[in-house]
Design an enzyme around this catalytic site. Structure first.
Site, PDB file in Angstrom:
ATOM      1  N   SER A 197     -14.538  -0.141  -0.836  1.00  0.00           N
ATOM      2  CA  SER A 197     -13.124   0.319  -1.099  1.00  0.00           C
ATOM      3  C   SER A 197     -13.078   1.829  -1.613  1.00  0.00           C
ATOM      4  CB  SER A 197     -12.650  -0.524  -2.643  1.00  0.00           C
ATOM      5  OG  SER A 197     -13.557   0.021  -3.678  1.00  0.00           O
ATOM      6  N   HIS A 225     -11.081  -6.179  -0.749  1.00  0.00           N
ATOM      7  CA  HIS A 225     -10.221  -5.009  -0.364  1.00  0.00           C
ATOM      8  C   HIS A 225      -9.572  -5.591   1.047  1.00  0.00           C
ATOM      9  CE1 HIS A 225     -10.772  -2.606  -3.658  1.00  0.00           C
ATOM     10  NE2 HIS A 225     -12.079  -3.033  -3.772  1.00  0.00           N
ATOM     11  N   LYS A 256      -5.155  -7.793  -5.439  1.00  0.00           N
ATOM     12  CA  LYS A 256      -4.825  -6.598  -4.826  1.00  0.00           C
ATOM     13  C   LYS A 256      -4.226  -6.907  -3.492  1.00  0.00           C
ATOM     14  CE  LYS A 256      -9.580  -5.153  -6.195  1.00  0.00           C
ATOM     15  NZ  LYS A 256      -9.504  -4.253  -7.202  1.00  0.00           N
TER      16      LYS A 256
END
Ligand code: PMP
Length: 418
Positions: A197, A225, A256
């Site tokens: 990330s 991610h 996320k």
């Protein structure tokens, strides 16, 4: 030592952190569900209306009307909390349905929810690596703190405890040399991420899985991610690369790409049942609230079915990169949706971030040591489907102005040194 002695220790440590320019201050921002990525700034001077460029709600699913409505309905029907651990009244049909959906997303037999992505990594890794004597865990040097916590919890130096072997980041030759040097009969795991990330680079999952097979290791892949963003149905880079079936455990977050909250692991039925039955961090904590689970379920279903959300994200990423290039603003050329702006100095990155907020109403958080090594401080931009062309123009104009200027602290130092 006593309380006073310990408090003195705390103050000394904080003074050190401050002196290094990496003391963290929160900026209170109220998320504007309708106008996201706009936020309202709750305190401080400067603009009140803020455009956020550092959110990990990559697709804006956290403010998607269907996701929000699903959460509201479940809140009414089931109440605010889960009421217990998963074993003690904390399992609803929503929990079961979300686990089935996540297993299907990754093409695995089963999945298990945890209260966060952090806990899913920490609890799963520590549990597996203490499950029998002599585990060796080959861990990418840039693995997330939650993976390191789980591995370190197992590799505690006691007789028979797991051993951690760190390999150079995404370096297959180093990994292979280290696998080859390990005893052939030891239980082995390779633990790594797909999208890293902070650097925004991507692992060669297929090649790592081939090495794992050759040396008899299991694979543990953090797709935090990547889930929702990569692959035809959002199953992550492992789906995009057609290798999900080669990975033993895929770990992800609902916080996320799916915009909600919670973590999970997907794997074979035996591995998942083993974690469900033995992982302390799963068993002994109140389960995710039904409203969060319902929102996440709606989000995962929508993201799986709607590829246009991913296409839109990557169109926006390309649009931002093109503008940064045109304006001559340096950015790391990553193969992912993450756009890091290298600054390389803790004070300077903090100052640029502060001035973006105070003078331009732009929120881009500074990333400092220990999240990245010293000297690699940066802004980390995460453009998303809700960032308009006009917002990008404003961001790039502000960045070109601020990046061209040296900070007052740096100017002073340069003056002294000159
Ligand atoms: N893994 C990685 C690579 C992460 O970056 C993070 C959080 N930033 C986590 C795990 C933890 O996920 P969560 O925020 O859901 O706890």
């Amino acid at each position: 030592m006593g309380t006073t002695g310990f408090e003195q220790h705390c103050r000394r440590t904080l003074a050190d952190i401050q002196a290094q320019g990496r003391y963290r201050r929160f900026t209170a921002l109220a998320r504007d569900g309708v106008r996201y990525p706009h936020y309202d700034r709750a305190s401080g001077s400067g603009p009140r209306d803020i455009v956020v460029w550092s959110s990990n709600d990559y697709l804006g699913m956290g403010v998607d009307p269907d996701v929000v409505e699903a959460g509201i309905a479940a809140l009414r029907d089931h109440g605010a909390g889960a009421g217990g651990t998963r074993n003690i009244a904390g399992t609803s049909p929503l929990h079961d349905a979300l686990e089935a959906e996540l297993a299907a997303l990754h093409g695995k037999e089963a999945a298990l929810l945890f209260v966060s992505g952090y806990v899913s990594n920490q609890a799963s890794l520590q549990t597996i690596l203490t499950s029998m004597p002599g585990w060796i865990c080959f861990s990418d040097e840039k693995n997330h703190a939650s993976m390191i916590a789980g591995i370190k919890g197992a590799a505690n130096g006691r007789p028979g405890a797991a051993r951690c072997v760190i390999f150079a980041h995404n370096d297959l030759a180093d990994l292979e040399a280290k696998l080859a040097a390990a005893p052939a009969d030891a239980p082995k795991m390779i633990a790594f991420e797909s999208v890293y990330s902070m650097d925004g680079d991507i692992a060669d999952i297929g090649a790592i899985c081939r090495l794992a097979k050759r040396y008899g290791a299991i694979t543990y892949l953090d797709e935090v991610h990547a889930v929702g963003l990569y692959g035809a149905t959002g199953g992550g880079v492992s789906e995009r690369d057609g290798v999900a079936g080669e990975v033993d455990l895929i770990e992800g977050t609902l916080a996320k790409g799916f915009g909600c909250h919670g973590g999970y692991v997907a794997a074979s039925a035996a591995i998942i049942d083993f974690l469900r039955s033995t992982a302390s961090g799963f068993i002994f904590t109140t389960s995710l609230p039904p409203a969060v689970v319902a929102a996440a379920l709606a989000s995962v279903r929508a993201v799986r079915a709607q590829n246009h959300r991913r296409e839109h994200l990557f169109e926006r990423v390309a649009a931002l990169r093109a503008r940064l290039d045109a304006a001559g603003v340096p950015h790391l050329p990553t193969p992912s949706h993450i756009v890091p702006i290298p600054v390389g100095d803790a004070e300077r990155v903090a100052e640029i971030s502060r001035r973006l907020l105070d003078e331009f109403g732009i929120y881009a958080t500074p990333i400092n040591y220990p999240t990245v090594p010293r000297g690699q401080e940066r802004l980390r931009l995460t453009p998303g489907p809700r960032h308009s062309d006009a917002m990008m123009d404003a961001l790039v104009a502000a960045l070109s102005e601020l990046m061209a200027e040296a900070s007052p602290a740096r100017r002073q130092r340069d003056d002294v040194e000159a």
